[in-house]
Design a protein around this motif. Structure first.
Motif, mmCIF file in Angstrom:
data_model
loop_
_atom_site.group_PDB
_atom_site.id
_atom_site.type_symbol
_atom_site.label_atom_id
_atom_site.label_comp_id
_atom_site.label_asym_id
_atom_site.label_seq_id
_atom_site.Cartn_x
_atom_site.Cartn_y
_atom_site.Cartn_z
ATOM 1 N N GLU A 133 8.564 -35.583 -60.741
ATOM 2 C CA GLU A 133 9.390 -35.290 -59.561
ATOM 3 C C GLU A 133 9.165 -33.869 -59.053
ATOM 4 O O GLU A 133 9.514 -33.533 -57.932
ATOM 5 C CB GLU A 133 10.875 -35.481 -59.922
ATOM 6 N N MET A 134 8.635 -33.052 -59.970
ATOM 7 C CA MET A 134 8.452 -31.644 -59.575
ATOM 8 C C MET A 134 7.052 -31.182 -59.938
ATOM 9 O O MET A 134 6.865 -30.145 -60.559
ATOM 10 C CB MET A 134 9.485 -30.776 -60.296
ATOM 11 N N GLN A 135 6.069 -31.980 -59.551
ATOM 12 C CA GLN A 135 4.696 -31.705 -59.966
ATOM 13 C C GLN A 135 4.227 -30.311 -59.531
ATOM 14 O O GLN A 135 3.583 -29.591 -60.296
ATOM 15 C CB GLN A 135 3.766 -32.764 -59.375
ATOM 16 N N THR A 136 4.557 -29.928 -58.284
ATOM 17 C CA THR A 136 4.036 -28.669 -57.770
ATOM 18 C C THR A 136 4.657 -27.479 -58.487
ATOM 19 O O THR A 136 3.960 -26.532 -58.880
ATOM 20 C CB THR A 136 4.294 -28.566 -56.258
ATOM 21 N N GLU A 137 5.995 -27.542 -58.674
ATOM 22 C CA GLU A 137 6.706 -26.382 -59.188
ATOM 23 C C GLU A 137 6.500 -26.156 -60.696
ATOM 24 O O GLU A 137 6.502 -25.011 -61.160
ATOM 25 C CB GLU A 137 8.209 -26.499 -58.910
ATOM 26 N N ILE A 138 6.390 -27.275 -61.441
ATOM 27 C CA ILE A 138 6.435 -27.077 -62.908
ATOM 28 C C ILE A 138 5.207 -27.666 -63.621
ATOM 29 O O ILE A 138 5.293 -28.080 -64.792
ATOM 30 C CB ILE A 138 7.719 -27.700 -63.482
ATOM 31 N N ILE A 139 4.068 -27.703 -62.916
ATOM 32 C CA ILE A 139 2.882 -28.253 -63.560
ATOM 33 C C ILE A 139 2.478 -27.451 -64.801
ATOM 34 O O ILE A 139 2.090 -28.015 -65.834
ATOM 35 C CB ILE A 139 1.717 -28.324 -62.526
ATOM 36 N N GLN A 140 2.600 -26.134 -64.711
ATOM 37 C CA GLN A 140 2.275 -25.310 -65.861
ATOM 38 C C GLN A 140 3.297 -25.461 -66.997
ATOM 39 O O GLN A 140 2.954 -25.445 -68.174
ATOM 40 C CB GLN A 140 2.179 -23.835 -65.434
ATOM 41 N N LYS A 141 4.582 -25.626 -66.565
ATOM 42 C CA LYS A 141 5.637 -25.813 -67.564
ATOM 43 C C LYS A 141 5.431 -27.111 -68.338
ATOM 44 O O LYS A 141 5.685 -27.190 -69.551
ATOM 45 C CB LYS A 141 6.997 -25.794 -66.875
ATOM 46 N N GLU A 142 5.000 -28.163 -67.610
ATOM 47 C CA GLU A 142 4.763 -29.461 -68.257
ATOM 48 C C GLU A 142 3.731 -29.341 -69.387
ATOM 49 O O GLU A 142 3.944 -29.843 -70.495
ATOM 50 C CB GLU A 142 4.272 -30.467 -67.224
ATOM 51 N N LYS A 143 2.634 -28.667 -69.097
ATOM 52 C CA LYS A 143 1.587 -28.527 -70.095
ATOM 53 C C LYS A 143 2.085 -27.774 -71.321
ATOM 54 O O LYS A 143 1.796 -28.131 -72.462
ATOM 55 C CB LYS A 143 0.393 -27.804 -69.482
ATOM 56 N N LYS A 144 2.857 -26.702 -71.051
ATOM 57 C CA LYS A 144 3.348 -25.895 -72.172
ATOM 58 C C LYS A 144 4.330 -26.673 -73.047
ATOM 59 O O LYS A 144 4.267 -26.639 -74.281
ATOM 60 C CB LYS A 144 4.009 -24.634 -71.631
ATOM 61 N N ILE A 145 5.264 -27.379 -72.368
ATOM 62 C CA ILE A 145 6.283 -28.117 -73.124
ATOM 63 C C ILE A 145 5.642 -29.208 -73.974
ATOM 64 O O ILE A 145 5.938 -29.361 -75.169
ATOM 65 C CB ILE A 145 7.333 -28.714 -72.175
ATOM 66 N N LEU A 146 4.746 -30.010 -73.343
ATOM 67 C CA LEU A 146 4.094 -31.084 -74.084
ATOM 68 C C LEU A 146 3.262 -30.545 -75.234
ATOM 69 O O LEU A 146 3.211 -31.139 -76.322
ATOM 70 C CB LEU A 146 3.218 -31.912 -73.133
ATOM 71 N N SER A 147 2.616 -29.433 -74.991
ATOM 72 C CA SER A 147 1.816 -28.834 -76.062
ATOM 73 C C SER A 147 2.697 -28.406 -77.229
ATOM 74 O O SER A 147 2.363 -28.629 -78.401
ATOM 75 C CB SER A 147 1.046 -27.637 -75.516
ATOM 76 N N ASP A 148 3.865 -27.799 -76.905
ATOM 77 C CA ASP A 148 4.775 -27.370 -77.968
ATOM 78 C C ASP A 148 5.328 -28.558 -78.743
ATOM 79 O O ASP A 148 5.465 -28.517 -79.987
ATOM 80 C CB ASP A 148 5.927 -26.557 -77.370
ATOM 81 N N ILE A 149 5.669 -29.612 -78.014
ATOM 82 C CA ILE A 149 6.238 -30.797 -78.684
ATOM 83 C C ILE A 149 5.210 -31.445 -79.609
ATOM 84 O O ILE A 149 5.507 -31.780 -80.764
ATOM 85 C CB ILE A 149 6.734 -31.811 -77.634
ATOM 86 N N GLN A 150 4.006 -31.639 -79.078
ATOM 87 C CA GLN A 150 2.974 -32.277 -79.889
ATOM 88 C C GLN A 150 2.610 -31.409 -81.096
ATOM 89 O O GLN A 150 2.367 -31.925 -82.191
ATOM 90 C CB GLN A 150 1.711 -32.528 -79.038
ATOM 91 N N SER A 151 2.576 -30.109 -80.886
ATOM 92 C CA SER A 151 2.280 -29.212 -82.004
ATOM 93 C C SER A 151 3.365 -29.280 -83.063
ATOM 94 O O SER A 151 3.089 -29.294 -84.268
ATOM 95 C CB SER A 151 2.137 -27.780 -81.475
#
Length: 399
Positions: free
Chosen positions: A253-271
């Motif tokens: 829903e917020m691809q433009t605003e939080i694309i970088q946040k998405e990568k960081k969050i998913l990376s932290d969760i998977q790690s």
């Protein structure tokens, strides 16, 4: 072939004629009585000695003729036996077809015609045929006597005191060793707690049963811990799927605003997931190994429980107890220290508010996700602490 069989038969018949009526073996230093019957010198001396001790008249074991205890060496019979042995020895070297007789231990109580012994009583220091063995076992005072197989010299020597030569019938609780009755009153054991082998057997059997109970509890605790770890693993995977789904929905829903946040969050969760799963897998393997070891110890103790021989039981029990190192306090700590993974979900009310107020929601989302990561980080720390406790339990003497 027929000729060889005939010669063997003749040799066997001649050997029977040259055998002592008492020991049934070839004459050794043959002597004759006045009645004409011949015996091994040692065999007839033992029979006549037993008759004299029982105050019975001396008589021939074969014909029962009463006579004086006068023994006359039978030189002719001695020469015949030596010639027969020489002939038999040559036949064995040339053809290898005549086998030597197996040495037979004779009963110490047979008088007329000694029978092969079935058992040896270490307490009486005598070998017994089946008939005398039945009489021996029928006496109540001899029920606790130790019987072993005939010819087991090594086992018999183990059961005797090296210093006094007496049977090991006592057990020193202070020294933890089997001793004889003379050792029990010796200065080196003065003031020690001395018991019979039977009493020591019963005491150690009780300790064995207690150890088996603790091992069973330990095994049950390990199984419960494994089950808890599996539940934690399932809950962790569920948490990961739930949080990943929520985050992905919001990010779309917020691809433009939080694309970088998405990568960081998913990376932290998977790690975080990878690290926790790796920790759980490691602990699972360690606990499975301990469970298998506990099962092996339990199986060996179950076999030891059925050991009827007190001496061998104590010997095996000490070896087994040296291999088993268990501390009840460490078991309690292991049961109390289980990995806990709680369900983690994002706050739906805050998500709805964030949809209405995008800018505020971004700040709130950042704070929320940061809190979630702290929970996962705390779980990692707790898992590490659990692993340290488990390793301490696994090696209790390392501290």
């Amino acid at each position: 072939m027929a000729k060889a069989k005939k010669e063997l038969g003749e040799a066997a018949a001649l050997e029977d004629e040259l055998s002592c009526p008492i020991c049934l073996c070839l004459y050794r230093d043959p002597v004759s009585l006045s009645c004409g019957h011949s015996f091994c010198k040692q065999c007839i001396q033992e029979v006549l000695g037993a008759q004299q001790r029982s105050k019975a008249p001396c008589s021939c074991p074969v014909c029962q003729l009463q006579l004086g205890p006068v023994l006359k060496k039978n030189f002719q019979l001695c020469s015949i036996v030596e010639a027969f042995l020489a002939t038999t020895s040559k036949g064995q070297q040339g053809e290898g077809s005549v086998e030597g007789k197996k040495e037979v231990v004779l009963c110490d109580f047979c008088l007329d015609r000694s029978q092969p012994a079935e058992k040896t009583c270490l307490t009486c220091d005598a070998s017994l045929c089946q008939a005398h063995l039945n009489k021996h076992n029928s006496k109540a005072s001899q029920q606790d006597h130790i019987l072993v197989e005939v010819g087991t010299g090594g086992v018999a020597e183990e059961r005797r005191c090296l210093e006094h030569g007496k049977l090991l019938e006592c057990y020193c609780q202070d020294e933890g060793q089997c001793i004889c009755t003379l050792c029990s009153i010796a200065p080196c054991h003065k003031g020690h707690s001395i018991s019979t082998l039977k009493e020591a057997h019963n005491k150690h059997l009780g300790e064995l049963l207690d150890t088996m109970t603790r091992l069973q509890e330990h095994k049950t605790s390990l199984a419960a811990t494994l089950e808890n770890l599996q539940q934690c693993e399932n809950q962790l995977q569920t948490n990961t799927k739930t949080v990943t789904s929520q985050v992905q929905k919001l990010i779309k829903e917020m691809q433009t605003e939080i694309i970088q946040k998405e990568k960081k969050i998913l990376s932290d969760i998977q790690s975080s997931e990878k690290e926790q799963l790796a920790q759980i897998t490691k602990v699972k393997k360690e606990i499975e190994q301990r469970r298998d070891e506990a099962a092996q110890h339990l199986q060996s103790l179950q076999k030891m429980r059925d050991q009827p021989d007190s001496f061998l039981f104590i010997k095996e029990f000490k070896l087994a107890m040296d291999r088993i190192m268990i501390q009840d306090s460490e078991q309690a700590r292991l049961r109390a220290s289980r990995i806990k993974v709680v369900a983690v979900q994002m706050d739906q009310d805050k998500i709805n508010d964030s949809r209405r107020l995008m800018q505020d929601y971004l700040r709130e989302l950042s704070s929320l996700l940061q809190g979630m990561l702290e929970v996962l980080t705390n779980q990692i720390k707790w898992n590490r602490r659990f692993a340290e406790i488990f390793r301490h339990f696994q090696h209790p003497n390392s501290r």
